[in-house]
Write an enzyme that holds these catalytic residues in place. Structure first.
Site, PDB file in Angstrom:
ATOM      1  N   LYS A 191       0.848  -1.187   0.000  1.00  0.00           N
ATOM      2  CA  LYS A 191       0.000   0.000   0.000  1.00  0.00           C
ATOM      3  C   LYS A 191       0.887   1.241   0.000  1.00  0.00           C
ATOM      4  CE  LYS A 191      -1.876   2.679   2.892  1.00  0.00           C
ATOM      5  NZ  LYS A 191      -1.670   3.906   2.086  1.00  0.00           N
ATOM      6  N   GLU A 266      10.536   1.416  10.056  1.00  0.00           N
ATOM      7  CA  GLU A 266      11.551   2.461   9.816  1.00  0.00           C
ATOM      8  C   GLU A 266      10.823   3.783  10.023  1.00  0.00           C
ATOM      9  OE1 GLU A 266      13.168   5.401   8.679  1.00  0.00           O
ATOM     10  OE2 GLU A 266      13.015   4.736   6.599  1.00  0.00           O
ATOM     11  N   CYS A 300      13.578  11.152   6.676  1.00  0.00           N
ATOM     12  CA  CYS A 300      13.626  10.621   8.037  1.00  0.00           C
ATOM     13  C   CYS A 300      14.976  10.907   8.690  1.00  0.00           C
ATOM     14  CB  CYS A 300      13.328   9.133   8.020  1.00  0.00           C
ATOM     15  SG  CYS A 300      14.253   8.247   6.779  1.00  0.00           S
ATOM     16  N   GLU A 397       9.905  15.923  15.416  1.00  0.00           N
ATOM     17  CA  GLU A 397      10.194  15.796  13.986  1.00  0.00           C
ATOM     18  C   GLU A 397       9.273  16.748  13.221  1.00  0.00           C
ATOM     19  OE1 GLU A 397      11.104  12.093  11.219  1.00  0.00           O
ATOM     20  OE2 GLU A 397       8.966  12.243  11.620  1.00  0.00           O
TER      21      GLU A 397
END
Ligand code: NAI
Ligand code: MG
Length: 494
Positions: A191, A266, A300, A397
């Site tokens: 997906k 991750e 990331c 973040e």
């Protein structure tokens, strides 16, 4: 100096054609069972570029059944490992042949510059070739067991793998997940992110052309809360491999517990990038700039906590600000563009919210801090100085072009502060002193450490996070262990 902005011009290439918008199940292009579709946008304008089939739970079930058949009874189940490798090489060659078209489609749908998309495509081809080579090299062992027995291990596919990926590197994340899964003989239901559905379909079409048997690779576009959640809940999916937000990973891990699925994650980061005064400053300024602004900070591993040794701090910030203001912002399909739009209005709003928090919590805005233009989701490269470790812009973040500059005095101090986070994805250190470099590399808690470089990621090197930045490793030999089950076979002798 105002932010450098490129006008749309004759240099800008035509918009790429969109050929594939359906679901791929069992090597057939199909509508969703309930015929639903959703619109996908061009983030450089906010305009709709295509309507895409939207998978729901019924489609997940169809795709999982196809993947199960391919795994248990299809030609994939008896194919020689070397033959699987050949199929992967063939796919890599087709991706390389169509790289320029794929790069354009990637830039159109996710807003990354055409230059960055070309780089991603190289990574995709390298990753597929690297794992193609592994296909017939995943070996078991013979084990010196006690008694008159022969014991050996077989490494077999985990099974049907649900792969859920984000929008920041749609094709590269696809390759990182397909590579080890296919090399080890698994089958896939993927997906892609709802923001970037297009390029996975295009590559899946190339996989069909390469000759992958029906059911080995299935692509279901749709939303996380519906299609993604159905994939995680499905009892016949053996593993979920996920890249995205920490909070999403927590939801997935809870749900996966129901069927004790294997999971690998991750996730994000708040990566420390540490500049010592003895570094080559030209390289360190360029490196710190690349660390945070590569792909508009939507990385990331973004070097979003920039620790600068106090004695070079003022000069360093000034040089960084000068580069930030000169960054050419514009259409991602223009070769001259250095930074495209953020992927979505949601991300734009999140970034601007953090800019407000930075200002209200007392950090000093040195560059950027603004939306650029009123069409598309552009944000100027932003620098906050005078940041305290506990401010939101230093702990959360942001996933945008916003860097927090944090002065420091000594190596012990900076290691402690660098590690004072729940994240542990990446870190970097810039110095000419090998003692400092290796001490930092040893003591920082991060899955990847760069010395005098940044964002160097290769198909061959293990990649993943300490702490809440993830579980498991992608890339390199390390990924293979997450895509195989080890079976012990013991034979009585004589
Ligand atoms: P997200 O984690 O919600 O989305 C990533 C993928 O997970 C997408 O395919 C999404 O459809 C799927 N998903 C969402 N909810 C799900 C659920 N309940 N079950 C199964 N699948 C689900 O991330 P999002 O909302 O796109 O971005 C939010 C923030 O996440 C970003 O601002 C950034 O901080 C972080 N992020 C980190 C990434 C990384 O590379 N580590 C990539 C993308 C986002
Ligand atoms: Mg989300």
């Amino acid at each position: 100096m105002a932010q450098a902005v490129l006008e749309r011009s004759a240099r800008t290439r035509p918009r790429p054609a969109i050929e594939f918008t359906k679901l791929l199940i069992d090597n057939k292009w199909v509508d969703a069972a309930d015929k639903r579709t959703f619109e996908t946008l061009d983030p450089s304008t906010g305009e709709v570029i295509a309507s895409v089939a939207e998978a729901g739970a019924a489609d997940v079930d169809r795709a999982v059944k196809a993947a199960r058949r391919a795994l248990e009874t299809g030609p994939w189940s008896t194919m020689d490992a070397a033959e699987r490798g050949l199929l992967m090489y063939r796919l890599a060659d087709l991706v390389a042949k169509h790289a320029e078209d794929l790069a354009a489609l990637e830039s159109l749908n996710c807003g990354k510059t055409i230059t960055d998309s070309r780089g991603d495509l190289e990574g995709v081809v390298n990753t597929l070739r690297y794992y193609a080579g592994w296909a017939d090299k995943v070996e078991g062992k013979t084990v010196p067991v006690r008694g008159s027995f022969l014991s050996y291990t077989l490494r077999q596919p985990v099974g049907v793998i649900g792969q859920i990926i984000p929008w920041n590197f749609p094709l590269l994340m696809l390759a990182w997940k397909w590579g080890p899964a296919l090399a080890c003989g698994n089958t896939i239901v993927m997906k892609p992110a709802e923001q970037t559905p297009l390029t996975a379909l295009r590559v899946a079409a190339l996989a069909v052309e390469a000759g992958f048997p029906a059911g080995v690779i299935n692509i279901l576009n749709g939303y996380g809360e519906t299609a993604g959640a159905a994939l995680v809940a499905h009892p016949d999916v053996d593993k979920i491999a996920f890249t995205g937000h920490v909070d999403t990973a927590k939801i997935i891990q809870r749900q996966a517990a129901e069927t004790l699925k294997r999971t690998t994650f991750e996730l994000g980061g708040k990566s420390p990038n540490v500049i010592f005064a003895d570094a080559n400053l030209d390289d360190a300024v360029a490196g710190a700039f690349h660390a945070i602004y590569f792909h508009g900070g939507q990385c990331c591993t973004a070097g979003s906590r920039l620790f600068v040794e106090a004695k070079i701090h003022d000069e360093f910030v000034e040089r960084l600000a000068h580069k930030a203001r000169a960054r050419a912002i514009g259409d991602p399909l223009d070769d001259a563009t250095q930074q495209g739009p953020q992927v979505s209005l949601e991300q734009l709003d999140k970034i601007l919210h953090y800019v407000d928090l930075g200002k209200s919590q007392g950090a000093r805005l040195v560059a950027g801090g603004l939306r650029v233009g009123d069409r598309g989701y552009y944000v100027a490269p932003t620098i906050f100085d005078g940041v305290k470790d506990e401010m939101a812009i230093a702990t959360d973040e942001i996933f945008g072009p916003v860097v927090s500059v944090l002065p420091f005095g000594s190596i012990d101090e900076v290691v402690t502060r660098a590690n004072a986070t729940n994240y542990g994805l990446a870190a970097a250190v810039w110095t000419k002193d090998i003692d400092k470099a290796h001490l930092f590399a040893k003591h920082v808690k991060a899955g990847t450490v760069w010395v005098n470089c940044y964002h160097v990621v290769d198909a061959t090197t293990p990649f993943g996070g300490f702490k809440m930045s993830g579980q498991g490793r992608e890339n390199g030999e390390a990924a293979l262990e997450h895509y195989t089950e080890t079976k012990t076979v013991t034979v009585k002798l004589g």
